[in-house]
Design an enzyme around this catalytic site. Sequence first.
Site, PDB file in Angstrom:
ATOM      1  N   CYS A  62       0.809  -1.220   0.000  1.00 46.84           N
ATOM      2  CA  CYS A  62       0.000   0.000   0.000  1.00 46.84           C
ATOM      3  C   CYS A  62       0.842   1.269   0.000  1.00 46.84           C
ATOM      4  CB  CYS A  62      -0.913   0.009   1.230  1.00 46.84           C
ATOM      5  SG  CYS A  62      -0.019   0.064   2.811  1.00 46.84           S
TER       6      CYS A  62
ATOM      7  N   GLU B  88      -7.027  -6.083  -1.275  1.00 45.57           N
ATOM      8  CA  GLU B  88      -7.167  -5.084  -0.208  1.00 45.57           C
ATOM      9  C   GLU B  88      -6.055  -4.065  -0.324  1.00 45.57           C
ATOM     10  OE1 GLU B  88      -6.097  -3.947   4.180  1.00 45.57           O
ATOM     11  OE2 GLU B  88      -4.921  -4.673   2.477  1.00 45.57           O
TER      12      GLU B  88
ATOM     13  N   ARG C 160     -10.150   1.843  10.793  1.00 49.65           N
ATOM     14  CA  ARG C 160      -9.113   1.435   9.849  1.00 49.65           C
ATOM     15  C   ARG C 160      -9.743   1.293   8.468  1.00 49.65           C
ATOM     16  NH1 ARG C 160      -4.119  -1.249  10.108  1.00 49.65           N
ATOM     17  NH2 ARG C 160      -3.695  -2.675   8.392  1.00 49.65           N
TER      18      ARG C 160
ATOM     19  N   ARG D 193     -10.145   0.734   4.752  1.00 49.25           N
ATOM     20  CA  ARG D 193      -9.399   0.077   3.685  1.00 49.25           C
ATOM     21  C   ARG D 193     -10.347  -0.150   2.518  1.00 49.25           C
ATOM     22  NH1 ARG D 193      -5.838   1.400   6.476  1.00 49.25           N
ATOM     23  NH2 ARG D 193      -3.938   0.286   7.070  1.00 49.25           N
TER      24      ARG D 193
END
Length: 447
Positions: free
Chosen positions: A78, A118, A162, A164
Amino acid sequence: MNSSKGKGFKFIDLFAGLGGFHLALGNIGGECVFASEIQEELRELYSKNYNMKCHGDITQINPYDIPDHDVLCAGFPCQPFSKAGKQEGFEDSKDRGNLFYDILGILKAKTPKYVFLENVANLRAHDGGNTYKIIKKELEDNHYVVDDEIMSPHQFGIPQHRNRIYIVGVHEDEGGLGDFKFPAPNDIFEDEININSIIDFNAKEYRELKPETRRQIEAWDEFIKKTYQNGGVLPSFPIWSMEFGATYDYNENAPYNQSSKALEKKKGRYGEPIKGNSLQELLACLPKYAQTHDDFPNWKCRFIEQNRTFYDKHKNWIVPWLEKYGIKEMAASHQKFEWNCGQVNSEPTIKDKIIQFRPSGIRVKKIDYSPSLVLASTQTPIFPWIKVEEGEYGRYMTAREGAKLQGMQALDKLPKSDAATFRALGNAVNVEVVQRIAQKLIKEADV
């Protein structure tokens, strides 16, 4: 088309880390037939935790050598898309952004029914949305019908914000996504979520607070109490204590661009005289953030003004407070403070709140959600209300508690150090969120 209907499904786990996809899909009947992780320590841990070989650098593996599978899972790197990084995307200097094309290579070679990816939420907005458009188009060009959603564990009662992006796809030859919908958030009231739900109050192994850390907590606890006692309005802006007593000009022209004569007429950090034989020596009398040659942005000017106004109102107790705790001698980041708990109706304390030592300052927040697990162990959340020994309270979040926050409490082994564990957890997928999506995505006939 590779499929194993009626016999359970097979999946591969790319950029595997601690194996969040492995845990989630294993919980619903999946069998992992291949895993890849470039970091040696995590690769060795993966093999021990899941009793299978974990391969290395995926770019060095022939896609046709990977076993047939039904689901390709990948929490691909990421950093190229993260707001915390340079946001270089596919132009990442370390070539991490291009690892998406290794995923595509496997999809072309093995044509699994499902793809499940993800990444950070910022992937959707990166480069004005162009990066995600490329990713989606590449998947669609390879015959996958794709959908995506930004989700967070807190939507399912887990005390962690969080966000995502989760990207799912089903091969068009298998009917595409059909009636698939991402799982709906639980109907949970905000005040029902509490960090205590993941805390082991009887933990024997934990990182202790240093005496200097305890003293800094004492200092800022007294600060917030004194603020309340002297007016009751708690600061909604970051406290930059080095501005207390400062008078240097900053609005129209950065100090760097001012004359030496003009600077010497003013006061620097903590109201100390600005003195020196050169511009650099004069600037050294100012806070670090004020030494730049660029004009100050509006937000910085606003924070400076708010802090100076606050000091003028409260200097009668601030001056002895600064001296009592030696605030001026603390590290620069410990001279800053962020109260993120709003206004209160009774005398406040930071000792029943989550405390985090960050580069931007000591941040205090309510005990509802954990701060994001980040790669720096110095930012590990502190729980000051936990009794650790007779008469002593406060410790850092343990590695096991961090694992529970990510749904990885079932792991037998974690990295050797807390720093390595939190670094891995900060990069991991959340097991609970992944499992809920997988249950919606993967048809019963495949399980």
